[in-house]
Design an enzyme around this catalytic site. Structure first.
Site, mmCIF file in Angstrom:
data_model
loop_
_atom_site.group_PDB
_atom_site.id
_atom_site.type_symbol
_atom_site.label_atom_id
_atom_site.label_comp_id
_atom_site.label_asym_id
_atom_site.label_seq_id
_atom_site.Cartn_x
_atom_site.Cartn_y
_atom_site.Cartn_z
ATOM 1 N N MET A 48 -19.771 -43.428 -26.978
ATOM 2 C CA MET A 48 -18.582 -42.777 -26.464
ATOM 3 C C MET A 48 -17.347 -43.668 -26.397
ATOM 4 O O MET A 48 -16.291 -43.184 -26.061
ATOM 5 C CB MET A 48 -18.847 -42.290 -25.040
ATOM 6 C CG MET A 48 -19.946 -41.282 -24.945
ATOM 7 S SD MET A 48 -19.457 -39.757 -25.677
ATOM 8 C CE MET A 48 -17.994 -39.478 -24.753
ATOM 9 N N ASP B 39 -14.326 -43.221 -23.198
ATOM 10 C CA ASP B 39 -14.030 -41.869 -22.722
ATOM 11 C C ASP B 39 -15.246 -41.325 -21.968
ATOM 12 O O ASP B 39 -16.357 -41.358 -22.471
ATOM 13 C CB ASP B 39 -13.696 -40.937 -23.896
ATOM 14 C CG ASP B 39 -13.295 -39.535 -23.428
ATOM 15 O OD1 ASP B 39 -12.718 -39.436 -22.323
ATOM 16 O OD2 ASP B 39 -13.542 -38.572 -24.162
ATOM 17 N N SER C 282 -19.729 -38.098 -28.590
ATOM 18 C CA SER C 282 -18.775 -38.459 -29.629
ATOM 19 C C SER C 282 -19.338 -37.966 -30.954
ATOM 20 O O SER C 282 -20.408 -37.361 -30.996
ATOM 21 C CB SER C 282 -18.533 -39.964 -29.622
ATOM 22 O OG SER C 282 -19.341 -40.581 -30.551
ATOM 23 N N THR C 283 -18.622 -38.209 -32.054
ATOM 24 C CA THR C 283 -19.058 -37.668 -33.345
ATOM 25 C C THR C 283 -20.498 -38.054 -33.655
ATOM 26 O O THR C 283 -21.214 -37.289 -34.284
ATOM 27 C CB THR C 283 -18.128 -38.140 -34.483
ATOM 28 O OG1 THR C 283 -17.681 -39.449 -34.148
ATOM 29 C CG2 THR C 283 -16.940 -37.225 -34.622
ATOM 30 N N HIS D 52 -16.197 -35.242 -29.446
ATOM 31 C CA HIS D 52 -15.078 -35.791 -30.217
ATOM 32 C C HIS D 52 -15.234 -35.324 -31.661
ATOM 33 O O HIS D 52 -15.939 -35.943 -32.440
ATOM 34 C CB HIS D 52 -15.086 -37.325 -30.171
ATOM 35 C CG HIS D 52 -14.910 -37.863 -28.797
ATOM 36 N ND1 HIS D 52 -15.362 -39.112 -28.426
ATOM 37 C CD2 HIS D 52 -14.317 -37.348 -27.690
ATOM 38 C CE1 HIS D 52 -15.054 -39.322 -27.160
ATOM 39 N NE2 HIS D 52 -14.430 -38.270 -26.694
#
Length: 175
Positions: free
Chosen positions: A151, A154, A32-33, A58
């Protein structure tokens, strides 16, 4: 619009059909970011030869290409933003564009990237679940799946698909 629909179910885009026989070794990574720094520290250290690596991160569209270029500058691997129908090669890394799902496919004996529009899966497009499930479907037990922290949910379904078909799976803990 229909493309903005949200579902937590990857089946809407890709059914689970685990590969019956193993394929090439290919690594898939979900982040993720918050995983940007981790990815940078990982790719600074990796040296060829390595299997192809596919990353779903992401990250908003528009940032994915510049992040791929940034990773490429600090890595001795060849890193790019993925393109549809691109053949995956050893020691190359493919980052999903920030507005499309990325899948691994096998077409006439070659492994290729497929980019798909469609609904957000587990609130994300690109979705880690879709990449991981495509690895399970395409190469099965020879895949390696890596989940970085932060996360949300996801990737949970996809990494279970991979684990269940015998792939090597790793999840980073916060420490």
């Amino acid at each position: 619009s229909e493309m903005d629909t949200v579902t937590n179910n990857p089946d809407t885009l890709l059914l689970s059909q685990p590969a019956k026989k193993p394929g090439e070794k290919i690594v898939v990574i979900g982040a993720s970011t918050g995983g940007v720094e981790t990815l940078m520290s990982i790719f600074k250290e990796l040296k060829p030869p390595l299997p192809p690596i596919l990353i779903t991160l992401h990250i908003p569209y528009g940032f994915s290409n510049s992040f791929a270029q940034r990773l490429n500058r600090l890595s001795s691997l060849d890193i790019c933003e993925a393109e549809d129908a691109q053949e995956v090669k050893s020691s190359h890394v493919y980052l999903a564009p920030g507005n499309k799902h990325m899948l691994l496919e096998r077409i006439r004996g070659k492994y290729k990237i497929k980019l798909l529009d469609g609904p957000r899966i587990s609130r994300h497009k690109p979705s880690v679940d879709i990449l991981f499930r495509s690895a399970s479907n395409t190469i099965g037990s020879t895949a390696m799946g890596i989940m970085l922290t932060g996360m949300g949910d996801d990737g949970v379904i996809g990494i279970k698909d991979m684990h269940d078909c015998g792939a090597y799976t790793i999840a980073q803990d916060e420490a």
